[in-house]
Design a protein around this motif. Structure first.
Motif, PDB file in Angstrom:
ATOM      1  N   VAL A  17      -5.600  11.082   3.523  1.00 16.46           N
ATOM      2  CA  VAL A  17      -4.821   9.945   3.054  1.00 16.46           C
ATOM      3  C   VAL A  17      -5.091   8.732   3.920  1.00 16.46           C
ATOM      4  O   VAL A  17      -5.351   8.858   5.125  1.00 16.46           O
ATOM      5  CB  VAL A  17      -3.302  10.262   3.066  1.00 16.46           C
ATOM      6  N   ASN A  18      -5.057   7.563   3.300  1.00 11.54           N
ATOM      7  CA  ASN A  18      -5.113   6.295   4.033  1.00 11.54           C
ATOM      8  C   ASN A  18      -4.318   5.259   3.251  1.00 11.54           C
ATOM      9  O   ASN A  18      -4.547   5.055   2.049  1.00 11.54           O
ATOM     10  CB  ASN A  18      -6.556   5.817   4.207  1.00 11.54           C
ATOM     11  N   ALA A  19      -3.351   4.640   3.931  1.00 12.87           N
ATOM     12  CA  ALA A  19      -2.525   3.597   3.320  1.00 12.87           C
ATOM     13  C   ALA A  19      -2.855   2.268   3.989  1.00 12.87           C
ATOM     14  O   ALA A  19      -2.846   2.162   5.223  1.00 12.87           O
ATOM     15  CB  ALA A  19      -1.047   3.928   3.486  1.00 12.87           C
ATOM     16  N   ALA A  20      -3.157   1.234   3.183  1.00 11.24           N
ATOM     17  CA  ALA A  20      -3.572  -0.066   3.735  1.00 11.24           C
ATOM     18  C   ALA A  20      -3.129  -1.188   2.788  1.00 11.24           C
ATOM     19  O   ALA A  20      -2.954  -0.967   1.583  1.00 11.24           O
ATOM     20  CB  ALA A  20      -5.092  -0.082   3.920  1.00 11.24           C
ATOM     21  N   PRO A  21      -2.939  -2.410   3.299  1.00  9.61           N
ATOM     22  CA  PRO A  21      -3.093  -2.779   4.718  1.00  9.61           C
ATOM     23  C   PRO A  21      -1.890  -2.342   5.544  1.00  9.61           C
ATOM     24  O   PRO A  21      -0.835  -2.045   4.989  1.00  9.61           O
ATOM     25  CB  PRO A  21      -3.180  -4.303   4.650  1.00  9.61           C
ATOM     26  N   ILE A  44       0.643  -2.065  -1.327  1.00  8.15           N
ATOM     27  CA  ILE A  44      -0.296  -1.338  -0.475  1.00  8.15           C
ATOM     28  C   ILE A  44      -1.087  -0.383  -1.367  1.00  8.15           C
ATOM     29  O   ILE A  44      -0.608   0.058  -2.419  1.00  8.15           O
ATOM     30  CB  ILE A  44       0.406  -0.563   0.655  1.00  8.15           C
ATOM     31  N   THR A  45      -2.285  -0.089  -0.933  1.00  5.46           N
ATOM     32  CA  THR A  45      -3.149   0.843  -1.659  1.00  5.46           C
ATOM     33  C   THR A  45      -3.253   2.135  -0.860  1.00  5.46           C
ATOM     34  O   THR A  45      -3.609   2.118   0.332  1.00  5.46           O
ATOM     35  CB  THR A  45      -4.551   0.255  -1.868  1.00  5.46           C
ATOM     36  N   VAL A  46      -2.934   3.233  -1.499  1.00  9.79           N
ATOM     37  CA  VAL A  46      -3.008   4.542  -0.844  1.00  9.79           C
ATOM     38  C   VAL A  46      -4.169   5.317  -1.467  1.00  9.79           C
ATOM     39  O   VAL A  46      -4.189   5.545  -2.685  1.00  9.79           O
ATOM     40  CB  VAL A  46      -1.703   5.336  -1.000  1.00  9.79           C
ATOM     41  N   THR A  47      -5.124   5.685  -0.646  1.00  8.85           N
ATOM     42  CA  THR A  47      -6.291   6.426  -1.115  1.00  8.85           C
ATOM     43  C   THR A  47      -6.330   7.801  -0.441  1.00  8.85           C
ATOM     44  O   THR A  47      -5.571   8.092   0.486  1.00  8.85           O
ATOM     45  CB  THR A  47      -7.591   5.675  -0.817  1.00  8.85           C
ATOM     46  N   GLY A  48      -7.217   8.626  -0.909  1.00  8.78           N
ATOM     47  CA  GLY A  48      -7.364   9.950  -0.316  1.00  8.78           C
ATOM     48  C   GLY A  48      -8.390  10.756  -1.074  1.00  8.78           C
ATOM     49  O   GLY A  48      -9.029  10.267  -2.017  1.00  8.78           O
ATOM     50  N   GLY A  82       1.023  12.567   7.179  1.00 12.43           N
ATOM     51  CA  GLY A  82       1.539  11.253   6.801  1.00 12.43           C
ATOM     52  C   GLY A  82       0.845  10.106   7.507  1.00 12.43           C
ATOM     53  O   GLY A  82       0.561  10.186   8.710  1.00 12.43           O
ATOM     54  N   ASP A  83       0.561   9.027   6.770  1.00 11.43           N
ATOM     55  CA  ASP A  83      -0.035   7.814   7.334  1.00 11.43           C
ATOM     56  C   ASP A  83       1.067   6.747   7.423  1.00 11.43           C
ATOM     57  O   ASP A  83       1.626   6.325   6.402  1.00 11.43           O
ATOM     58  CB  ASP A  83      -1.185   7.332   6.453  1.00 11.43           C
ATOM     59  N   TYR A  84       1.361   6.308   8.635  1.00 11.02           N
ATOM     60  CA  TYR A  84       2.487   5.399   8.861  1.00 11.02           C
ATOM     61  C   TYR A  84       2.099   3.960   8.519  1.00 11.02           C
ATOM     62  O   TYR A  84       1.014   3.493   8.879  1.00 11.02           O
ATOM     63  CB  TYR A  84       2.930   5.463  10.318  1.00 11.02           C
ATOM     64  N   VAL A  85       3.015   3.265   7.824  1.00  8.32           N
ATOM     65  CA  VAL A  85       2.833   1.865   7.487  1.00  8.32           C
ATOM     66  C   VAL A  85       4.039   1.074   8.012  1.00  8.32           C
ATOM     67  O   VAL A  85       5.196   1.393   7.699  1.00  8.32           O
ATOM     68  CB  VAL A  85       2.710   1.668   5.968  1.00  8.32           C
ATOM     69  N   ASP A  86       3.729   0.067   8.826  1.00  5.81           N
ATOM     70  CA  ASP A  86       4.744  -0.812   9.381  1.00  5.81           C
ATOM     71  C   ASP A  86       4.985  -1.961   8.394  1.00  5.81           C
ATOM     72  O   ASP A  86       4.067  -2.723   8.095  1.00  5.81           O
ATOM     73  CB  ASP A  86       4.270  -1.348  10.732  1.00  5.81           C
ATOM     74  N   VAL A  87       6.222  -2.059   7.872  1.00  8.81           N
ATOM     75  CA  VAL A  87       6.552  -3.100   6.899  1.00  8.81           C
ATOM     76  C   VAL A  87       7.310  -4.236   7.626  1.00  8.81           C
ATOM     77  O   VAL A  87       8.371  -4.012   8.202  1.00  8.81           O
ATOM     78  CB  VAL A  87       7.412  -2.530   5.760  1.00  8.81           C
ATOM     79  N   ARG A  88       6.735  -5.420   7.578  1.00  9.39           N
ATOM     80  CA  ARG A  88       7.325  -6.570   8.281  1.00  9.39           C
ATOM     81  C   ARG A  88       8.203  -7.376   7.334  1.00  9.39           C
ATOM     82  O   ARG A  88       7.884  -7.513   6.143  1.00  9.39           O
ATOM     83  CB  ARG A  88       6.204  -7.461   8.831  1.00  9.39           C
ATOM     84  N   PRO A  89       9.308  -7.971   7.843  1.00 10.45           N
ATOM     85  CA  PRO A  89      10.173  -8.812   7.003  1.00 10.45           C
ATOM     86  C   PRO A  89       9.416 -10.013   6.457  1.00 10.45           C
ATOM     87  O   PRO A  89       8.471 -10.508   7.054  1.00 10.45           O
ATOM     88  CB  PRO A  89      11.291  -9.244   7.967  1.00 10.45           C
TER      89      PRO A  89
END
Length: 256
Positions: free
Chosen positions: A157-161, A170-174, A249-256
């Motif tokens: 799995v890879n979640a970006a950006p 976000i685009t989640v691939t795998g 799990g691939d962690y994604v930091d969501v900014r305000p």
């Protein structure tokens, strides 16, 4: 002149029952019961999942009963397209006998038969057993148990950006791949439905957000909205011939 004493009807009935019970008890004590095989449990009831890098070892326990106790067991495992394993062992108790099987689907240098398994062998297998008792009797039973022998699967799995602004996409691939027991490689698993799951930061529970189907090469792709910090993963439940798989799990930091 011959005299006969007549018992009251109730006394006669009780006496007759007592005699019958005594006769039955004597007969049961004198006649041993035949040995029986009751069933088999494979790998503690779990599927046997095999990859391409190492041997997989699992137990098969046959249970049964005999007046003298069970002594020795031969166990055969039968699978699709001629799949076959056999082994034997002494019984650990009077009613249970456990054998251990080792299966593999990887190259063994120098061997004339480098692989035990082929892709066609994946699926449902059955168990036959031949048991010897301590007093020399023998009993055989077919199809006393079953289990699934499956090809191992892998997921990435890879979640970006990342990081990403709240509300953005976000685009989640795998990629979903599974063990090929014929080539000793992992290859893309085509046309399979896979769950995309999300776990919020500081939570231990994943929830399915959407699903995607693997491409002709086993790849996966989905677009989702970034709502909060957390982990994204792909989850594959498995099939009749292939084991389940979960990506880390691939962690994604969501900014305000």
């Amino acid at each position: 002149m011959r005299h006969r004493t007549t018992l009251p009807a109730r006394t006669a009935l009780v006496g007759a029952v007592a005699v019958a019970m005594a006769a039955a008890g004597t007969s049961a004590a004198a006649t041993p019961t035949d040995p029986v095989i009751e069933g088999a449990t494979v790998n503690a009831g779990r599927d046997v999942v095999v990859g391409i890098t190492h041997d997989v070892v699992f137990p098969v326990t046959v249970t049964g009963a005999d007046d003298s106790g069970l002594d020795f067991v031969d166990v055969d495992l039968k699978g699709p397209h001629g799949g076959f394993y056999t082994t034997d062992a002494f019984c650990e108790t009077a009613t249970a006998c456990t054998t251990v099987f080792t299966v593999n689907a990887h190259e063994r240098p120098g061997s004339d038969d480098p692989v035990d398994l082929a892709n066609a062998h994946a699926g449902k297998w059955s168990v036959d057993a031949l048991v010897d008792t301590r007093d020399g009797a023998t009993v055989f039973a077919r199809d006393i148990g079953s289990f699934s022998l499956k090809r191992a699967a892998r997921l990435t799995v890879n979640a970006a950006p990342e990081p990403v602004a709240k509300g953005a996409r976000i685009t989640v691939t795998g990629k979903l791949s599974r063990a090929n027991w014929d080539t000793y490689r992992y290859a893309g698993y085509v046309g399979r439905t896979v769950q995309l799951q999300f776990r919020p930061k500081n939570s231990s529970t994943y929830t399915t957000v959407t699903t995607a189907t693997t491409s002709s090469t086993g790849t996966l792709r989905a677009k989702v909205k970034a709502v909060k910090d957390g982990y994204w993963r792909w989850n594959f439940k498995g099939t009749a011939t292939t084991g389940p798989a979960k990506a880390a799990g691939d962690y994604v930091d969501v900014r305000p």
